[in-house]
Design an enzyme around this catalytic site. Structure first.
Site, short mmCIF file in Angstrom:
data_model
loop_
_atom_site.label_atom_id
_atom_site.label_comp_id
_atom_site.label_asym_id
_atom_site.label_seq_id
_atom_site.Cartn_x
_atom_site.Cartn_y
_atom_site.Cartn_z
N ALA A 45 1.04 -1.12 -0.39
CA ALA A 45 -0.14 -0.22 0.33
C ALA A 45 1.22 1.26 -0.12
O ALA A 45 1.00 1.93 -1.01
CB ALA A 45 -1.11 0.16 1.12
N TYR A 46 1.54 1.39 0.99
CA TYR A 46 2.26 2.92 1.47
C TYR A 46 2.89 3.04 0.33
O TYR A 46 4.77 2.14 0.79
CB TYR A 46 2.36 2.89 2.67
N THR B 167 3.16 1.68 -3.19
CA THR B 167 2.99 1.31 -3.77
C THR B 167 2.20 2.23 -4.53
O THR B 167 1.39 2.32 -5.61
CB THR B 167 2.96 -0.09 -3.69
N ARG C 145 8.29 9.73 7.00
CA ARG C 145 8.30 7.98 6.79
C ARG C 145 9.87 7.51 7.18
O ARG C 145 9.33 6.19 7.34
CB ARG C 145 8.11 8.77 4.46
N SER D 243 -0.82 -4.91 3.89
CA SER D 243 0.42 -4.14 3.53
C SER D 243 0.52 -3.86 5.68
O SER D 243 0.14 -4.43 6.27
CB SER D 243 -0.88 -2.53 4.12
N ASN D 244 1.72 -3.04 6.04
CA ASN D 244 2.11 -2.82 7.56
C ASN D 244 0.93 -2.46 8.11
O ASN D 244 0.88 -2.28 9.54
CB ASN D 244 3.35 -1.57 8.03
N ASN E 170 8.90 -0.52 -2.48
CA ASN E 170 9.68 -0.25 -1.35
C ASN E 170 10.97 -1.31 -1.79
O ASN E 170 10.55 -2.60 -1.63
CB ASN E 170 9.21 -0.74 -0.08
N PHE F 3 12.96 -3.18 0.12
CA PHE F 3 13.40 -3.72 1.34
C PHE F 3 12.04 -4.81 1.24
O PHE F 3 11.90 -6.06 1.52
CB PHE F 3 12.61 -3.01 3.31
#
Lengths: 247, 247
Positions: free
Chosen positions: B9-10, B12, B39, B114-115, B173, B175
């Protein structure tokens, strides 16, 4: 009763910024940004590899972080130059206050607990003026876990025979302070850069851009908001000797 | 055979830079640096809490990261202003290419992993134009482990009933790309910023200082040197639809 002072190495006893001469000489004009991104990614990769369950020793991590750094900047070193830059990490300069601070601690164990692998710590500590002032240098490598993983901190009791509450753990790294505090050590934070000075530095550069080192400082030099405050905050290693008594 | 596209989500589907209006309005002149440090620390704290064995949900992590950020900059918001800034994270703008990209994927599951905690993802996804295009939004929260911890990625099979090799995991991302690849997904990297463009941007600013966003980009937008390359690299979500066939 305090029986041991245990020091973080990178950033606490040894200045990670001291690779700047080498990075600047390797790629003139890029030294500072290489230095900052390299250190940021080195830490990040140590955390990510731990999280992924995919441990590699800190020398591999350090080299992978350098690969990333030069890659994003579009810099292509020869293999020899790459090795030369990486090796700078094993010759970091001790902070000016380190020798006197360690010399001033008597009657207690003085040890290092570092993410560095033995092949990094041997030349780093052994080649420095701290060599005879440190009794034991402990690498997390045998646990295959990097700080702030609690398994890394367990090594202190295993190797020194002291309980966590008998230890003052000394670090300038926020993540390490939080991890050590949560683990159960008494923790002394070396706060070389006061928050007000950092905020002032940021404000002065804020006309549009920050030097990479300022951005780095904003991310890495201050106490974390993770709920694990240090027991002691001092501005220099020189202030540690009074803690053995005060604690 | 590809049975599911699973999206981060964040960063992407949703643009983490889109909090900049709120941060700038809250502290004029400081918007950009708040946005970038916030961030960076948000991710860092998610990794550190995982490593420390001290999980808190991503909403707590997001707020702690904001506390750190405003603290280092010497900014003191009222409680209300702090809440307003934090809440901006639950109203991030989708990337312009997200709606068409999701709409163009047919015959496969379309999910988010998502986290973010459910209390963050509900308003974020539910309040966006992606709402009806995403079939399932999965939060790592029930595992109490953040990406790239493998336990987080296990949720995809548990919730969608698809094997890792039947999934194209989509992230920008680094990672997350490394973690998803190591876990066993086929991975598509959204590379919105080509390395050469980033290197050029850095070079142009290198007369002494970088904008914080450029430093952020240098740290966060490029493929990691962790040994887990994505299977596919595309420059936009719009290019994903051809992967379902190609894979």
């Amino acid at each position: 009763m305090i029986k041991a002072f245990v020091f973080d190495a990178y950033g606490t006893l040894f200045d990670v910024q001291s690779v700047a001469d080498v990075t600047e000489q390797a790629f003139p004009g890029h030294g500072e940004i290489i230095t900052q991104i390299w250190r940021m990614k080195q830490l990040e990769y140590s955390w990510l590899r731990s999280l992924m369950g995919d441990y590699r020793d800190f020398w591999t991590v350090t080299r992978e972080a350098l690969t990333y750094t030069l890659g994003v900047l579009g810099l292509s070193p020869t293999a020899t130059l790459f090795d030369d830059i990486a090796e700078a990490y094993n010759r970091l300069a001790p902070y000016p206050d380190a020798v006197a601070a360690l010399g001033g601690l008597s009657g207690v164990h003085r040890a290092i607990l570092s993410n560095g692998s033995p092949q990094m710590l041997d030349p780093l500590v052994g080649g420095s003026a701290l060599r005879d002032l440190i009794e034991t240098t402990i690498s997390v490598d045998e646990k295959r876990a990097f700080k702030p993983d609690p398994r890394a901190y367990e090594l202190v009791e295993e190797r020194l025979g002291v309980k966590p509450h008998e230890v003052i753990f000394v670090s300038s790294n926020g993540f390490d302070i939080a991890g050590a505090k949560r683990f159960g050590f008494r923790v002394a934070r070396i706060a070389r850069l006061p928050q007000a000075a950092l905020a002032q530095e940021v404000a002065e550069e804020m006309t549009g851009a920050l030097r990479p080192v300022t951005f780095y400082k904003a991310l890495r030099t201050q106490e974390e908001a993770l709920g694990y405050a240090p027991d002691f905050t001092v501005s220099s290693l020189a202030d540690l000797s009074r803690l053995a008594v005060a604690a």
